[in-house]
Design an enzyme around this catalytic site. Structure first.
Site, PDB file in Angstrom:
ATOM      1  N   ASP A  32      35.888  38.460  21.474  1.00 16.04           N
ATOM      2  CA  ASP A  32      36.332  39.679  22.131  1.00 16.04           C
ATOM      3  C   ASP A  32      35.071  40.519  22.375  1.00 16.04           C
ATOM      4  OD1 ASP A  32      38.111  41.849  22.926  1.00 16.04           O
ATOM      5  OD2 ASP A  32      37.628  42.740  20.985  1.00 16.04           O
ATOM      6  N   ASP A  34      35.047  44.684  22.998  1.00 16.66           N
ATOM      7  CA  ASP A  34      35.195  46.003  22.365  1.00 16.66           C
ATOM      8  C   ASP A  34      35.474  45.858  20.873  1.00 16.66           C
ATOM      9  OD1 ASP A  34      35.081  48.412  24.147  1.00 16.66           O
ATOM     10  OD2 ASP A  34      36.495  47.239  25.333  1.00 16.66           O
TER      11      ASP A  34
END
Length: 257
Positions: A32, A34
């Protein structure tokens, strides 16, 4: 009482398993962005706190960090728009676009990488593993963060949630990541930091190393990660990677490119 104690200890051991050896030999790693590559949640939270009172949300009272974590962190902007304006989706989308623009302005000075990121980056490169980023962030945000972190040449693929039919927590973005890399879920694991992201990766059939950079452990555990780490310097991670190396028959001097 002894039986109860035995059951309790069994449950603790079962939920604290920290092995990635089931993916050996390792083929790929998915990230991922963020909260996983960079500590961006404080910037998102600041933007929401500044902008939500302007539209009268929550009676004009700034939201708490707990509210942000529970309702916004890791979620796709379509879902955020529906939370904010359940009867006016287009207005909700406009708000999220403005909020993302504020995030990008702030990120230029405030974005920081997660501790130990370059250490795990080198570990992956040394083994010639495939890698891709999979995110619910808008493409312009994702590309900005990856560039600021000096990872533009590191990732071999980038999957954007709103460019898929379904965003996280649906497994589609992670399945698309595997497809782009031509990797198998049986030999891939994921780094994630949010409940929606962990659920997406688990639903896609991969083990997940969860980071507690922005979300409390007790919330992330409910999404069933393989184990949780504080950051990429966490000894728990490196013990798991060492075990994986032993089972795969690889090491720092071995390339699988």
């Amino acid at each position: 009482m002894p039986n109860c104690l035995f059951i309790f200890l069994f449950c603790v051991r079962a939920t604290s398993k920290s092995s990635l050896s089931g993916v050996a030999p390792l083929e790929a790693v998915l990230f991922d962005i963020d909260g996983t590559l960079c500590d961006s949640d404080p910037i998102h939270y600041y933007a929401f706190r500044e902008m939500l009172p302007e539209i009268g949300f929550n009676g004009g009272v700034p939201i708490t960090e707990e509210y942000y974590i529970e309702n916004f962190a890791g979620k796709h902007n379509d879902d955020v728009a529906r939370i904010l304006f359940p009867d006016d989706f287009e207005r909700g989308l406009k708000f999220t676009e403005d909020k993302e623009a504020m995030f990008r302005r702030l990120a230029v000075d405030k974005l920081k990488r997660v501790n130990g990121l370059y250490k795990v980056k080198k570990w992956i490169e040394d083994r010639g593993l495939k890698r891709a980023a999979v995110t619910n962030a808008p493409r312009v945000n994702a590309e900005l963060m990856i560039s600021m972190l000096g990872l533009s040449d590191f990732f071999q693929g980038l999957v954007i949630g709103n460019e898929c039919e379904h965003a996280k927590p649906h497994p589609e973005p992670y399945l698309k990541g595997l497809e782009i890399l031509k990797a198998s879920k049986e030999h891939t694991f994921v780094f994630e930091d949010s409940v929606s992201g962990i659920k997406a990766a688990v639903a896609a059939g991969m083990p997940v190393v969860g980071l507690t950079t922005g979300n409390p452990e007790h919330i992330l555990v409910e999404a069933k990660p393989t184990f949780l780490i504080k950051d990429y310097e966490d000894p728990k991670l490196w013990a798991a990677l060492e075990e994986l190396d032993k089972k795969s028959g690889t090491g720092s001097g071995t390339s699988r490119a």
